[in-house]
Scaffold this motif. Structure first.
Motif, PDB file in Angstrom:
ATOM      1  N   ARG A   1       2.486 -13.782   8.632  1.00  0.00           N
ATOM      2  CA  ARG A   1       1.035 -13.644   8.585  1.00  0.00           C
ATOM      3  C   ARG A   1       0.582 -12.380   9.316  1.00  0.00           C
ATOM      4  O   ARG A   1      -0.216 -11.591   8.791  1.00  0.00           O
ATOM      5  N   GLU A   2       1.112 -12.167  10.526  1.00  0.00           N
ATOM      6  CA  GLU A   2       0.696 -11.020  11.322  1.00  0.00           C
ATOM      7  C   GLU A   2       1.086  -9.701  10.645  1.00  0.00           C
ATOM      8  O   GLU A   2       0.302  -8.735  10.636  1.00  0.00           O
ATOM      9  N   LEU A   3       2.295  -9.656  10.074  1.00  0.00           N
ATOM     10  CA  LEU A   3       2.755  -8.434   9.414  1.00  0.00           C
ATOM     11  C   LEU A   3       1.869  -8.101   8.219  1.00  0.00           C
ATOM     12  O   LEU A   3       1.444  -6.950   8.040  1.00  0.00           O
ATOM     13  N   MET A   4       1.564  -9.109   7.382  1.00  0.00           N
ATOM     14  CA  MET A   4       0.751  -8.853   6.200  1.00  0.00           C
ATOM     15  C   MET A   4      -0.684  -8.501   6.574  1.00  0.00           C
ATOM     16  O   MET A   4      -1.295  -7.613   5.967  1.00  0.00           O
TER      17      MET A   4
ATOM     18  N   GLU B   1      -4.825  -3.621  -5.827  1.00  0.00           N
ATOM     19  CA  GLU B   1      -5.146  -2.251  -6.257  1.00  0.00           C
ATOM     20  C   GLU B   1      -5.231  -1.314  -5.063  1.00  0.00           C
ATOM     21  O   GLU B   1      -5.765  -1.657  -4.010  1.00  0.00           O
ATOM     22  N   GLY B   2      -4.665  -0.100  -5.237  1.00  0.00           N
ATOM     23  CA  GLY B   2      -4.708   0.922  -4.196  1.00  0.00           C
ATOM     24  C   GLY B   2      -3.623   0.808  -3.153  1.00  0.00           C
ATOM     25  O   GLY B   2      -3.611   1.566  -2.185  1.00  0.00           O
ATOM     26  N   SER B   3      -2.675  -0.116  -3.327  1.00  0.00           N
ATOM     27  CA  SER B   3      -1.661  -0.364  -2.296  1.00  0.00           C
ATOM     28  C   SER B   3      -0.465   0.575  -2.409  1.00  0.00           C
ATOM     29  O   SER B   3      -0.076   0.988  -3.508  1.00  0.00           O
ATOM     30  N   GLU B   4       0.139   0.873  -1.261  1.00  0.00           N
ATOM     31  CA  GLU B   4       1.430   1.566  -1.184  1.00  0.00           C
ATOM     32  C   GLU B   4       2.097   1.163   0.119  1.00  0.00           C
ATOM     33  O   GLU B   4       1.566   1.414   1.201  1.00  0.00           O
ATOM     34  N   LEU B   5       3.264   0.527   0.018  1.00  0.00           N
ATOM     35  CA  LEU B   5       4.002   0.067   1.184  1.00  0.00           C
ATOM     36  C   LEU B   5       5.388   0.701   1.219  1.00  0.00           C
ATOM     37  O   LEU B   5       6.017   0.884   0.177  1.00  0.00           O
ATOM     38  N   LEU B   6       5.861   0.994   2.426  1.00  0.00           N
ATOM     39  CA  LEU B   6       7.250   1.393   2.657  1.00  0.00           C
ATOM     40  C   LEU B   6       7.966   0.229   3.318  1.00  0.00           C
ATOM     41  O   LEU B   6       7.537  -0.259   4.370  1.00  0.00           O
ATOM     42  N   LEU B   7       9.074  -0.221   2.689  1.00  0.00           N
ATOM     43  CA  LEU B   7       9.884  -1.315   3.214  1.00  0.00           C
ATOM     44  C   LEU B   7      11.266  -0.746   3.536  1.00  0.00           C
ATOM     45  O   LEU B   7      12.117  -0.608   2.656  1.00  0.00           O
ATOM     46  N   PRO B   8      11.526  -0.379   4.796  1.00  0.00           N
ATOM     47  CA  PRO B   8      12.791   0.295   5.122  1.00  0.00           C
ATOM     48  C   PRO B   8      13.976  -0.664   5.219  1.00  0.00           C
ATOM     49  O   PRO B   8      13.840  -1.831   5.592  1.00  0.00           O
TER      50      PRO B   8
ATOM     51  N   THR C   1       4.048   0.877   6.827  1.00  0.00           N
ATOM     52  CA  THR C   1       5.476   0.579   6.860  1.00  0.00           C
ATOM     53  C   THR C   1       5.668  -0.830   7.401  1.00  0.00           C
ATOM     54  O   THR C   1       5.197  -1.129   8.499  1.00  0.00           O
ATOM     55  N   LEU C   2       6.328  -1.673   6.625  1.00  0.00           N
ATOM     56  CA  LEU C   2       6.571  -3.049   7.039  1.00  0.00           C
ATOM     57  C   LEU C   2       8.065  -3.257   7.243  1.00  0.00           C
ATOM     58  O   LEU C   2       8.848  -3.063   6.313  1.00  0.00           O
ATOM     59  N   ARG C   3       8.438  -3.659   8.440  1.00  0.00           N
ATOM     60  CA  ARG C   3       9.849  -3.929   8.731  1.00  0.00           C
ATOM     61  C   ARG C   3      10.121  -5.403   8.476  1.00  0.00           C
ATOM     62  O   ARG C   3       9.641  -6.269   9.203  1.00  0.00           O
ATOM     63  N   ILE C   4      10.890  -5.644   7.419  1.00  0.00           N
ATOM     64  CA  ILE C   4      11.168  -6.992   6.951  1.00  0.00           C
ATOM     65  C   ILE C   4      12.271  -7.604   7.812  1.00  0.00           C
ATOM     66  O   ILE C   4      13.222  -6.918   8.208  1.00  0.00           O
ATOM     67  N   PRO C   5      12.195  -8.897   8.119  1.00  0.00           N
ATOM     68  CA  PRO C   5      13.272  -9.527   8.903  1.00  0.00           C
ATOM     69  C   PRO C   5      14.634  -9.406   8.228  1.00  0.00           C
ATOM     70  O   PRO C   5      14.738  -9.189   7.017  1.00  0.00           O
ATOM     71  N   GLY C   6      15.673  -9.576   9.027  1.00  0.00           N
ATOM     72  CA  GLY C   6      17.039  -9.428   8.539  1.00  0.00           C
ATOM     73  C   GLY C   6      17.396 -10.435   7.460  1.00  0.00           C
ATOM     74  O   GLY C   6      16.819 -11.522   7.365  1.00  0.00           O
ATOM     75  N   ASP C   7      18.381 -10.063   6.655  1.00  0.00           N
ATOM     76  CA  ASP C   7      18.833 -10.899   5.544  1.00  0.00           C
ATOM     77  C   ASP C   7      19.353 -12.235   6.061  1.00  0.00           C
ATOM     78  O   ASP C   7      20.247 -12.291   6.910  1.00  0.00           O
TER      79      ASP C   7
END
Length: 442
Positions: A428-431, A254-261, A16-22
């Motif tokens: 960088r750290e998140l990825m 290949e093989g990836s699955e991410l949740l971006l809430p 699960t990756l929490r993306i910065p605000g818009d």
């Protein structure tokens, strides 16, 4: 000193990756909070350099702007027409959005405000904002071509106007509407091509009267001047433009699955994801909801086999910041992808059209530029990589080529990491936490 980064082939990206605000909504929430009476509490604010520059600008205008915790901010405004004259030059850094919106904000005050920015921003034209503001009685003095540094002096009484946008630009539209708040009567912007509507949505949220109607001339947006805006809570959704980078990475590795809430899904911002779905992407939108007037959803993104398509020019305003990362996806799709109508890419943080095409070609992709159209030919084996990309202070070019390195035969480097902090601090750290291999090479 510039900090180069090297991106090598990634493991499957998971978690699960929490993306910065818009970024767009973050700028507007600070500005409208500063133009309101009372307190505005903001949660999820993007704390990148661009937005922090706008926070500093609103302090310079006399608003109270306090950082309460990660993503949590408090603004106590001065009301429409109540801002102070800044004691010093306002430095917008790399933020073209911030400067254009702040020019409209300053235009509504009988004060003089000086603006500057970094080397990239000082090359960007501001005349397209200056022209309609001048029609409202604002005096603007700028360098040749309307470039910063520049000065904005508002009149004692601002003249409301009706203005038809010559180019599709939410920033120009927003600057006019923000200025129009201080004008007696009604200020109207007509856009022949629809652009992102965050300003209209947030103006209503803070209590302004805004009318939107479709006409034969285009979309007609009218704000009634001299309202008393009231401080309101704002929850900033995750930025879809920033979510684009991990999303495309997950589609390609290949093989990836991410949740971006909690990603914003405003249809006037969601063109990239619409395009990726047409290309065969496995992207699932779950937990759909409305927050502070904006549609939001959680995105589940899985590795997919993509196919090339033609992206129509009329979609460009809804995805203008995402073409560099779309080019990366297109280079790994089956067939050819044609992206039409990219003229606005030439006046971004860099000439993004040239930077994208040149960088992709340097990495071994087959690309062509014809006027304002970009064509990318997919390759069965992806691209070679094995080069260093000059990013020229452009955060989206930097992140796009770091994603390319995750699936290239050889690593891809960028010459300077610093620009990424303008929109995606901690990228960088998140990825790397999800499975990427981005490092300094030291």
């Amino acid at each position: 000193m510039p900090q180069p980064l090297i991106s090598s082939r990634a493991r499957p990206l998971t978690g699960t990756l929490r993306i910065p605000g818009d970024k767009s909504i973050s700028h507007r929430s600070l500005i409208l909070g500063g133009l309101s009476v009372g307190e505005t509490r903001i949660e999820g604010l993007l704390e990148g350099e661009d937005v922090l520059a706008t926070a500093a600008a609103m302090r310079a205008f006399g608003a109270t702007v306090e950082h309460l915790g990660p993503g949590s901010w408090r603004v106590v405004g001065r009301g429409v027409g109540g801002l102070d004259e800044p004691a010093d030059v306002i430095d917008c850094g790399n933020a073209g959005t911030g400067m254009r919106l702040l020019m409209g904000t300053a235009a509504g005050q009988p004060i003089t405000t000086f603006f500057t920015g970094d080397g990239s921003l000082r090359r960007r034209p501001m005349g397209r904002v200056g022209a309609p503001l001048a029609q409202m009685g604002v005096r603007i003095v700028a360098r040749e071509g309307g470039r910063p540094p520049l000065a904005v002096t508002g009149p004692e009484i601002l003249t409301p106007i009706t203005y038809t946008l010559p180019v599709a630009s939410a920033q120009v539209k927003s600057a006019i509407l923000l200025a129009g708040l201080a004008a007696p009567g009604e200020t109207t912007v007509i856009e022949p091509k629809w652009t992102r509507d965050h300003t209209e949505t947030m103006l209503r949220h803070f209590g302004a009267e805004v009318r939107v109607e479709d006409t034969a001339e285009g979309r007609r947006i009218t704000v009634v001047g001299e309202p008393e805006l009231t401080g309101r809570p704002v929850v900033v959704p995750a930025d879809p433009s920033s979510a684009a980078f991990p999303a495309v990475a997950a589609l390609l590795v290949e093989g990836s699955e991410l949740l971006l809430p909690g990603v914003g899904t405003n249809p006037l911002r969601f063109g990239l994801f619409e395009t990726l779905l047409e290309m065969g992407a496995d992207i699932e939108l779950t937990n759909k909801r409305i927050e502070a007037g904006e549609p939001v959803a959680d995105l589940v993104v899985r590795h997919s086999r993509l196919k090339g398509i033609e992206v129509p020019a009329e979609r460009a305003p809804s995805m203008i910041d995402e073409y560099p990362i779309l080019a990366v996806a297109a280079a790994h799709a089956e067939g050819t992808t044609i992206m039409r109508g990219l003229d606005e890419l030439r006046v971004k943080e860099s000439d993004r059209l040239a930077a994208t095409a040149n960088g992709m070609a340097a990495c071994g992709a087959r690309v062509e530029v014809d006027g304002d159209d970009l064509t990318v030919h997919g390759a069965d084996n992806g691209v070679a990589g094995g080069t260093t990309i000059p990013v020229d202070l452009d955060h989206r070019i930097a992140m796009a080529f770091l994603v390319l390195g995750m699936v290239s035969a050889d690593a891809v480097a960028i010459d300077d990491e610093a620009a990424i902090a303008t929109s995606f601090p901690g990228f960088r750290e998140l990825m790397n936490g999800a499975g990427a291999a981005i490092g300094t090479g030291a």
